[in-house]
Design an enzyme around this catalytic site. Structure first.
Site, PDB file in Angstrom:
ATOM      1  N   GLN A  35       0.831  -1.199   0.000  1.00 60.86           N
ATOM      2  CA  GLN A  35       0.000   0.000   0.000  1.00 60.86           C
ATOM      3  C   GLN A  35       0.869   1.253   0.000  1.00 60.86           C
ATOM      4  O   GLN A  35       0.370   2.353  -0.180  1.00 60.86           O
ATOM      5  CB  GLN A  35      -0.906   0.017   1.230  1.00 60.86           C
ATOM      6  CG  GLN A  35      -1.937  -1.082   1.239  1.00 60.86           C
ATOM      7  CD  GLN A  35      -2.869  -0.991   2.436  1.00 60.86           C
ATOM      8  OE1 GLN A  35      -3.092   0.078   2.995  1.00 60.86           O
ATOM      9  NE2 GLN A  35      -3.424  -2.112   2.835  1.00 60.86           N
ATOM     10  N   ASN A  36       2.169   1.072   0.197  1.00 64.42           N
ATOM     11  CA  ASN A  36       3.082   2.212   0.241  1.00 64.42           C
ATOM     12  C   ASN A  36       3.199   2.856  -1.132  1.00 64.42           C
ATOM     13  O   ASN A  36       3.231   2.168  -2.149  1.00 64.42           O
ATOM     14  CB  ASN A  36       4.474   1.766   0.708  1.00 64.42           C
ATOM     15  CG  ASN A  36       4.452   1.223   2.114  1.00 64.42           C
ATOM     16  OD1 ASN A  36       3.518   1.440   2.863  1.00 64.42           O
ATOM     17  ND2 ASN A  36       5.490   0.497   2.468  1.00 64.42           N
TER      18      ASN A  36
ATOM     19  N   ASP B 149       5.745   5.120  -1.719  1.00 66.48           N
ATOM     20  CA  ASP B 149       7.140   5.522  -1.889  1.00 66.48           C
ATOM     21  C   ASP B 149       7.898   4.442  -2.654  1.00 66.48           C
ATOM     22  O   ASP B 149       7.326   3.441  -3.065  1.00 66.48           O
ATOM     23  CB  ASP B 149       7.791   5.787  -0.531  1.00 66.48           C
ATOM     24  CG  ASP B 149       7.685   4.598   0.419  1.00 66.48           C
ATOM     25  OD1 ASP B 149       7.779   3.440  -0.050  1.00 66.48           O
ATOM     26  OD2 ASP B 149       7.517   4.819   1.625  1.00 66.48           O
TER      27      ASP B 149
ATOM     28  N   HIS C 244      -1.637   1.302  -4.227  1.00 66.47           N
ATOM     29  CA  HIS C 244      -2.102   2.677  -4.040  1.00 66.47           C
ATOM     30  C   HIS C 244      -1.338   3.670  -4.910  1.00 66.47           C
ATOM     31  O   HIS C 244      -1.378   4.863  -4.665  1.00 66.47           O
ATOM     32  CB  HIS C 244      -2.015   3.072  -2.564  1.00 66.47           C
ATOM     33  CG  HIS C 244      -3.064   2.428  -1.733  1.00 66.47           C
ATOM     34  ND1 HIS C 244      -3.039   2.422  -0.364  1.00 66.47           N
ATOM     35  CD2 HIS C 244      -4.190   1.744  -2.069  1.00 66.47           C
ATOM     36  CE1 HIS C 244      -4.087   1.772   0.102  1.00 66.47           C
ATOM     37  NE2 HIS C 244      -4.800   1.355  -0.924  1.00 66.47           N
TER      38      HIS C 244
ATOM     39  N   CYS D  34      -2.229  10.897 -16.187  1.00 72.64           N
ATOM     40  CA  CYS D  34      -3.065  11.837 -16.926  1.00 72.64           C
ATOM     41  C   CYS D  34      -4.528  11.507 -16.650  1.00 72.64           C
ATOM     42  O   CYS D  34      -4.984  10.397 -16.940  1.00 72.64           O
ATOM     43  CB  CYS D  34      -2.782  11.764 -18.417  1.00 72.64           C
ATOM     44  SG  CYS D  34      -3.832  12.895 -19.380  1.00 72.64           S
TER      45      CYS D  34
ATOM     46  N   CYS E 287      -6.346  10.843 -20.360  1.00 74.23           N
ATOM     47  CA  CYS E 287      -6.168   9.632 -21.170  1.00 74.23           C
ATOM     48  C   CYS E 287      -5.722   8.409 -20.373  1.00 74.23           C
ATOM     49  O   CYS E 287      -5.683   7.308 -20.905  1.00 74.23           O
ATOM     50  CB  CYS E 287      -5.180   9.888 -22.307  1.00 74.23           C
ATOM     51  SG  CYS E 287      -3.448  10.007 -21.809  1.00 74.23           S
TER      52      CYS E 287
ATOM     53  N   CYS F 286       0.305  16.425 -20.619  1.00 71.52           N
ATOM     54  CA  CYS F 286       0.550  14.998 -20.788  1.00 71.52           C
ATOM     55  C   CYS F 286       1.316  14.786 -22.088  1.00 71.52           C
ATOM     56  O   CYS F 286       0.915  15.292 -23.142  1.00 71.52           O
ATOM     57  CB  CYS F 286      -0.787  14.248 -20.827  1.00 71.52           C
ATOM     58  SG  CYS F 286      -0.623  12.494 -21.232  1.00 71.52           S
TER      59      CYS F 286
ATOM     60  N   CYS G 194      -1.157  12.669 -24.662  1.00 70.64           N
ATOM     61  CA  CYS G 194      -2.332  13.253 -25.330  1.00 70.64           C
ATOM     62  C   CYS G 194      -2.294  14.777 -25.437  1.00 70.64           C
ATOM     63  O   CYS G 194      -3.138  15.361 -26.119  1.00 70.64           O
ATOM     64  CB  CYS G 194      -3.613  12.810 -24.616  1.00 70.64           C
ATOM     65  SG  CYS G 194      -3.893  13.600 -23.013  1.00 70.64           S
TER      66      CYS G 194
END
Length: 101
Positions: free
Chosen positions: A6-7, A9, A24, A32, A35, A51, A54
């Protein structure tokens, strides 16, 4: 072995973890909103950032915000269905059960 974290970093990468899912998202990536392109990113990102895929000004940190589904849940569920042993933290196990409901 698959590691699901779930980190957001890059500490797992720094420690040498190879087969890794950041459920996560990751702080060192940008997403973006127009897109869906995700790209490595270490600079500041703002709503004016264009982006590369796109051309839209819709970039944001590539992390899961409240109300969004964690990343790669199908891959995580598939791995859990095939595993012989798992070692989730109590917090992660509660989150997985809640997402499945």
């Amino acid at each position: 072995m698959l590691t699901v974290t779930q980190n957001i970093d890059a500490l797992h990468e720094a420690a040498g973890t190879r087969n890794l899912i950041h459920m996560h998202g990751e702080l060192e990536r940008a997403l973006c909103a127009a897109c869906g392109a995700s790209t490595p990113w270490t600079e500041d990102v703002s709503i004016e950032t264009l982006c590369a895929a796109c051309g839209q000004a819709a970039m944001r940190p590539d992390v899961v915000w409240f109300g969004e589904m964690p990343r790669e849940m199908e891959r995580i569920y598939e791995a859990l269905s095939r595993c012989d042993c798992s070692s989730p933290s109590a917090r992660a196990a509660r989150s997985i059960r809640r997402q499945a409901s």
